[in-house]
Design a protein around this motif. Structure first.
Motif, short mmCIF file in Angstrom:
data_model
loop_
_atom_site.label_atom_id
_atom_site.label_comp_id
_atom_site.label_asym_id
_atom_site.label_seq_id
_atom_site.Cartn_x
_atom_site.Cartn_y
_atom_site.Cartn_z
N UNK A 118 0.77 43.59 -46.08
CA UNK A 118 1.11 42.24 -45.64
C UNK A 118 2.52 42.20 -45.06
N UNK A 119 3.46 42.82 -45.75
CA UNK A 119 4.85 42.82 -45.30
C UNK A 119 5.02 43.62 -44.02
N UNK A 120 4.32 44.73 -43.90
CA UNK A 120 4.44 45.56 -42.70
C UNK A 120 4.05 44.77 -41.45
N UNK A 205 -8.31 49.98 -45.84
CA UNK A 205 -8.75 49.84 -44.46
C UNK A 205 -9.14 48.39 -44.15
N UNK A 206 -9.80 47.73 -45.10
CA UNK A 206 -10.18 46.33 -44.89
C UNK A 206 -8.95 45.43 -44.83
N UNK A 207 -8.00 45.65 -45.74
CA UNK A 207 -6.78 44.84 -45.74
C UNK A 207 -5.97 45.09 -44.47
N UNK A 208 -5.92 46.34 -44.05
CA UNK A 208 -5.20 46.70 -42.82
C UNK A 208 -5.80 45.96 -41.63
N UNK A 212 -3.73 43.21 -39.51
CA UNK A 212 -3.52 43.61 -38.11
C UNK A 212 -4.04 42.53 -37.16
N UNK A 213 -5.22 42.00 -37.47
CA UNK A 213 -5.79 40.96 -36.63
C UNK A 213 -4.93 39.70 -36.65
N UNK A 214 -4.46 39.32 -37.84
CA UNK A 214 -3.59 38.14 -37.95
C UNK A 214 -2.29 38.38 -37.18
N UNK A 216 -1.84 40.31 -34.52
CA UNK A 216 -2.12 40.24 -33.09
C UNK A 216 -2.26 38.78 -32.65
N UNK A 217 -2.95 38.00 -33.45
CA UNK A 217 -3.11 36.57 -33.13
C UNK A 217 -1.77 35.85 -33.10
N UNK A 218 -0.89 36.21 -34.03
CA UNK A 218 0.44 35.60 -34.07
C UNK A 218 1.25 35.99 -32.84
N UNK A 219 1.13 37.23 -32.39
CA UNK A 219 1.86 37.67 -31.20
C UNK A 219 1.36 36.94 -29.95
N UNK A 220 0.08 36.70 -29.91
CA UNK A 220 -0.45 35.97 -28.75
C UNK A 220 0.12 34.56 -28.71
N UNK A 221 0.30 33.98 -29.87
CA UNK A 221 0.81 32.61 -29.93
C UNK A 221 2.26 32.52 -29.48
N UNK A 222 3.02 33.60 -29.66
CA UNK A 222 4.42 33.56 -29.23
C UNK A 222 4.61 34.15 -27.84
N UNK A 223 3.48 34.38 -27.15
CA UNK A 223 3.56 34.75 -25.74
C UNK A 223 3.60 36.22 -25.45
N UNK A 224 3.23 37.06 -26.40
CA UNK A 224 3.16 38.48 -26.12
C UNK A 224 1.74 38.86 -25.74
#
Length: 234
Positions: A118-120, A205-208, A212-214, A216-224
């Motif tokens: 989570x922290x990573x 693997x499931x937690x990763x 990871x998906x969350x 990526x979604x957060x990066x999309x929201x900030x314009x990356x």
């Protein structure tokens, strides 16, 4: 006739073991967040010193190439797998008698790994919403489908116990199915080590994938923008 009726009501060894593990795991997870909680500040120092990540806060994870986060996550998962294997091999010597304490420790190892993942990916657990998100991730790692109704109709103090109970029920069933060979002492040491190893790998693997998906979604929201190869750019 009476004897047949008694036999029908007696729980099978697997049913008895599953219930015992479910109760133990539910209790372990309830106190796991406090007793095995990862210290974010110390882990940040570890990420900088041991993994060479050039960040001064977890928000800085969003400025790193996602492949770097993936590589670090793989190392954390692998470390948890090795620790779980060693623990499983040690407790496995006792066979059946050590199954429940083994799983309690395994739950602690797994929860610490999930917190680190989570922290990573830049998700701390300081607020109530973040704590709930962490437990939702744990459920995802356990392969539990919580359902929208459960998430929408419950407050934090009601939701987390329900999530923990679902995780315990799911994990205890899988545990009994896969750990049946451990009733044989000594030989079960090797079996316990191997099964613990793959248990942590599966949850990791499931937690990763969840974090990871969350991320990526957060990066999309900030314009990356995601570019070929899995990396992102502004």
């Amino acid at each position: 006739m009476e004897r047949e009726g008694v036999n029908r009501t007696m729980p099978t060894p697997k049913t008895w073991l599953r219930r015992r593990i479910e109760t133990s795991l539910s209790s372990t997870l309830t106190r796991a967040y406090q007793t095995v909680r990862v210290d974010p500040d110390r882990f940040l120092l570890e990420l900088r010193a041991a993994h060479g990540l050039p960040v001064t806060s977890f928000q800085g994870m969003y400025s790193l190439d996602i492949s770097v986060l993936d590589e670090t996550s793989e190392k954390i998962i692998h470390s948890g797998m090795k620790l779980a294997a060693a623990e499983g091999a040690g407790f496995g010597i006792g066979g059946f008698l050590t199954i429940v304490p083994d799983f309690s420790i395994l739950a602690g190892i797994t929860m610490r790994m999930i917190q680190k993942l989570s922290l990573i990916y830049g998700y701390e657990f300081n607020t109530e919403d973040e704590v709930v998100a962490l437990w939702i991730a744990a459920a995802s790692a356990a392969g539990v489908d919580l359902g929208r109704d459960l998430l929408e109709k419950n407050l934090m103090n009601r939701l987390i116990p329900k999530i923990i109970q679902k995780i315990a029920a799911k994990a205890s069933t899988e545990f009994v199915e896969k750990w049946a060979g451990r009733i044989i002492p000594v030989a079960s040491s090797l079996i316990g080590g191997v099964l613990n190893y793959y248990f942590v790998r599966t949850w990791g693997e499931r937690a990763h994938a969840h974090f990871r998906q969350k991320h990526i979604e957060a990066r999309k929201q900030i314009g990356q923008v995601i570019v070929p190869g899995g990396s992102l750019r502004s």
